[in-house]
Design an enzyme around this catalytic site. Structure first.
Site, mmCIF file in Angstrom:
data_model
loop_
_atom_site.group_PDB
_atom_site.id
_atom_site.type_symbol
_atom_site.label_atom_id
_atom_site.label_comp_id
_atom_site.label_asym_id
_atom_site.label_seq_id
_atom_site.Cartn_x
_atom_site.Cartn_y
_atom_site.Cartn_z
ATOM 1 N N GLU A 1 -8.404 3.221 7.900
ATOM 2 C CA GLU A 1 -7.947 4.603 7.780
ATOM 3 C C GLU A 1 -9.006 5.517 8.344
ATOM 4 O O GLU A 1 -10.128 5.096 8.619
ATOM 5 C CB GLU A 1 -7.669 4.967 6.319
ATOM 6 C CG GLU A 1 -8.886 4.893 5.404
ATOM 7 C CD GLU A 1 -8.517 5.165 3.942
ATOM 8 O OE1 GLU A 1 -7.355 4.993 3.556
ATOM 9 O OE2 GLU A 1 -9.411 5.558 3.190
ATOM 10 N N GLU B 1 -12.577 4.118 9.441
ATOM 11 C CA GLU B 1 -12.960 2.931 8.671
ATOM 12 C C GLU B 1 -12.276 1.672 9.212
ATOM 13 O O GLU B 1 -11.100 1.706 9.561
ATOM 14 C CB GLU B 1 -12.567 3.110 7.198
ATOM 15 C CG GLU B 1 -13.280 4.266 6.524
ATOM 16 C CD GLU B 1 -13.040 4.318 5.015
ATOM 17 O OE1 GLU B 1 -13.889 4.881 4.323
ATOM 18 O OE2 GLU B 1 -12.001 3.796 4.538
ATOM 19 N N GLY C 1 -8.589 2.935 -1.309
ATOM 20 C CA GLY C 1 -8.396 1.875 -2.289
ATOM 21 C C GLY C 1 -7.413 2.225 -3.395
ATOM 22 O O GLY C 1 -7.149 1.418 -4.277
ATOM 23 N N ARG D 1 -13.033 14.352 6.818
ATOM 24 C CA ARG D 1 -13.928 15.211 6.040
ATOM 25 C C ARG D 1 -15.351 14.677 6.165
ATOM 26 O O ARG D 1 -15.565 13.622 6.723
ATOM 27 C CB ARG D 1 -13.527 15.161 4.568
ATOM 28 C CG ARG D 1 -13.426 13.719 4.073
ATOM 29 C CD ARG D 1 -13.259 13.600 2.596
ATOM 30 N NE ARG D 1 -12.668 12.342 2.203
ATOM 31 C CZ ARG D 1 -13.312 11.193 2.074
ATOM 32 N NH1 ARG D 1 -14.603 11.139 2.333
ATOM 33 N NH2 ARG D 1 -12.700 10.083 1.715
ATOM 34 N N LYS E 1 0.830 -1.214 0.000
ATOM 35 C CA LYS E 1 0.000 0.000 0.000
ATOM 36 C C LYS E 1 0.861 1.259 0.000
ATOM 37 O O LYS E 1 1.958 1.265 0.569
ATOM 38 C CB LYS E 1 -0.881 0.034 1.262
ATOM 39 C CG LYS E 1 -1.994 -0.999 1.281
ATOM 40 C CD LYS E 1 -2.783 -0.839 2.577
ATOM 41 C CE LYS E 1 -4.219 -1.279 2.397
ATOM 42 N NZ LYS E 1 -5.011 -0.942 3.599
ATOM 43 N N ASN F 1 -10.984 9.130 7.490
ATOM 44 C CA ASN F 1 -11.248 10.163 6.501
ATOM 45 C C ASN F 1 -11.610 11.449 7.224
ATOM 46 O O ASN F 1 -12.592 11.504 7.950
ATOM 47 C CB ASN F 1 -12.376 9.728 5.569
ATOM 48 C CG ASN F 1 -11.972 8.516 4.755
ATOM 49 O OD1 ASN F 1 -10.840 8.442 4.263
ATOM 50 N ND2 ASN F 1 -12.854 7.558 4.636
#
Lengths: 157, 458
Positions: B289, B275, B165, B293, B158, B291
């Site tokens: 992760e 998540e 993704g 926002r 990654k 996010n």
């Protein structure tokens, strides 16, 4: 060969779906000029501010729908000088200095006609056309949008 | 702190329209920063003022930090709402806002950086006692191989600067590792300006469960429940719902507590989503992760909680702090959201830009449609293909699902291809109806239906 109304409708649709703003077509002596954003365009008034009291600062001083391409491009004697980016427009190199150009000044494509500041970064704006400055629309120190007409230049010769 | 009375919206599409609606309800003026391609869009008409910030290409308009801040200053906006995507998770925008005394409606620049760097986010998760997928960084090829042996194949390479993704390579056999790392690294360098990569075990099958949080920026954090976003195609979410069907209450509680611990550790400010990858059968979950926002799928949370998340974002940004306590959050019923995209399932979901000649969105009890599309709207080829989100709320999952299926069937859309028939097929699938599918569900569904669906369209 002639253009039927159906042909024109189809050509108009092609222009609408394309990324171009203007189309000039000449077939067997028949001339067709199409321009996006004419008066018959969709009933859309994009940036009309609300009534005076609620208007964001600076909005009241300008017409509701500035931004290029404006219908004035239809007059072939004049060319618009659009703002190449959004920012604060200055007519002079520094406060108190004489402006780069005045109405009546002769300009060439490379002539600097103003400065647009974006977060302390000064970007020179060039006329992009040659001729004589006919009209200055953007105010000194005002926020200009991308594509907004700063000046109109009359073509010479 | 001075009240926010004028907001510049640095975004487009349905989220711009959705933010404007809340601003109107709050009596806040809106200034939309739009590209040339969006000057005649619905959000441009809804906003009190629209400023054209640049050409259609987003690198010359929506992604220009300085231009967006200059537009806010020039328009006299007190705050910038970045929406999702574009500049929403660019620390540079938050930082420039801080320097210019414009309120950034979102977390601090430091928090954006902390979660944007996926290795650092992993470290923060571990420090907050939140489980992470086995893996980590490797200094060189030998160390990577040693680490990969410990993790075991299959595994994922990654990008540290990736997320959502993007920037991932799957490795099934360890001898493929050096090549995959090299490839992933050069791709990550080009895509994210950060060539660093790390390794994680490829956990499958798993469910994608995320938790909505709100933080006051001073260490207080609440959660607004979970969303199940397992219905994905190539890591792009298609259908999201809350509550997550069939997830044990005790496991869900552990996941929610982990999300809150993670956000508390950062003293997170504003709305965010943590998540997780969840293995429901083993009762295990891993941090993926955060996010930093508002998220596309936030309306399902709003539907069941009755909380306007954008209004809470604005309140927190304006210095009001958290207006809700954890006990004020009492979800009711079930909500499911579908993303209607301008993409053609018959052409491998290729984007289908153009002009929407005709559209009729559904309505009725329990149905919400977030969209910027109406008859005559353009779908420019420069941006993502999201046309609308259709959200159905009902007393339970069966009721919400029935409403959503009816709503999808009632939707009329012409001029551009859309995934409506595909969405209808997913909702009709008995595995989806049973609930609790994993992230491989859509791929399997397409594999089964692939040939016959293509044949019927030809």
């Amino acid at each position: 060969m002639t253009l039927t109304a159906k042909d024109v409708a189809q050509i108009t649709k092609l222009l609408e779906d394309s990324s171009f703003d203007e189309l000039d077509l000449e077939i067997d002596g028949v001339k067709l000029s199409l321009r996006r954003g004419g008066s018959s365009a969709a009933p859309i008034e994009s940036s009309a501010p609300p009534a005076a009291a609620g208007a964001p600062a600076g909005a009241a001083s300008r017409p509701a729908a500035p931004a290029a391409p404006t219908p004035s491009t239809a007059d072939p004697a004049f060319r618009d000088v659009p703002a190449p980016l959004l920012g604060t427009f200055y007519r002079a190199p520094k406060p108190g200095a004489p402006p780069f150009v005045e109405v009546g000044s002769a300009v060439e494509e490379q002539t600097i006609i103003g400065i647009i500041e974006v977060m302390k970064l000064m970007n020179t704006v060039r006329a992009g056309v040659s001729g004589r400055v006919a009209q200055i629309l953007a105010r000194d120190g005002a926020l200009v949008e991308y594509g907004e007409t700063l000046m109109r230049v009359g073509k010479t010769g | 702190m001075a009240a926010i009375r004028r907001i510049l919206i640095a975004n487009r599409g349905e989220i711009a329209a959705r933010i404007i609606r809340t601003c109107r309800a709050l009596g806040i003026e809106t200034v939309l920063a739009a590209s040339v391609a969006d000057r005649d869009s619905l959000p441009a008409r809804l906003a009190d003022r629209t400023l054209c910030i640049g050409p259609a290409r987003s690198t010359e308009s929506y992604l220009r930090v300085e231009t967006v801040v200059q537009a806010a200053l020039g328009a006299g906006a007190h705050a910038i709402h970045p929406g999702y995507g574009f500049l929403s998770e660019r620390a540079a925008l938050a930082r420039l806002c801080e320097a210019q005394r414009i309120i950034f409606i979102g977390p601090t620049a430091d928090q954006i950086e902390a979660v944007g760097d996926k290795l650092r986010a992993r470290a923060e998760a571990e420090a907050a006692n939140v489980p992470v997928v086995p893996g980590g960084a490797a200094a060189d090829a030998a160390a990577a191989l040693a680490l990969a042996r410990r993790i075991g194949a299959p595994l994922l390479v990654k990008a540290v600067g990736g997320g959502g993704g993007r920037g991932m390579k799957r490795v099934d056999r360890l001898q493929e590792l050096p090549r995959a790392m090299e490839l992933a690294s050069s791709e990550a360098g080009a895509a994210f300006g950060d060539a660093r990569v790390y390794l994680e075990r490829f956990v499958t099958p798993g469910r994608h469960i995320e938790v909505q949080v709100l933080g006051d920026g001073a260490g207080r954090v609440i959660h607004l429940g979970e969303r199940d976003c397992s219905v994905q195609r190539r890591y792009q979410k298609l259908i999201e719902e809350t509550p997550a069907p069939g997830l044990a209450a005790s496991l869900l509680q552990r996941i929610e507590e982990a999300a809150v611990r993670f956000a508390e550790r950062l003293a997170y400010r504003g709305a965010g989503t943590v998540e997780f990858l969840v293995d429901g059968e083993r009762g295990e979950f891993y941090f993926l992760e955060m996010n930093a926002r508002i998220q596309v799928e936030h309306p399902v949370t709003e539907a069941v909680t009755g909380v306007d998340l954008v209004a809470e974002q604005i309140a927190i940004a304006g210095g009001e702090g958290l207006r809700l306590g954890q006990r004020d959050v009492r979800p009711s019923g079930c909500a499911i959201e579908c993303r209607v995209n301008a993409e053609d399932p018959a052409q491998d979901f290729a984007p289908s830009p153009g002009r929407v000649t005709e559209v009729s969105w559904p309505g009725g009890p329990g149905i919400r449609v977030d969209t910027h599309i109406e008859g005559g709207s353009r779908v420019p080829p420069f941006y993502d293909s999201l046309l609308a989100k259709i959200i159905a709320h009902g007393a339970d999952r069966a009721a919400a699902l029935a409403r959503l299926r009816q709503a999808i069937a009632a939707t009329r859309l012409a001029g551009v291809a859309s995934n409506l028939t595909f969405l209808a097929a997913v909702l009709a699938d008995e595995r989806f109806q049973a609930g609790g599918v994993d992230t491989g569900f859509v791929a399997r569904l397409l594999e089964r239906a692939g040939g016959s669906e293509r044949g019927s369209r030809a």
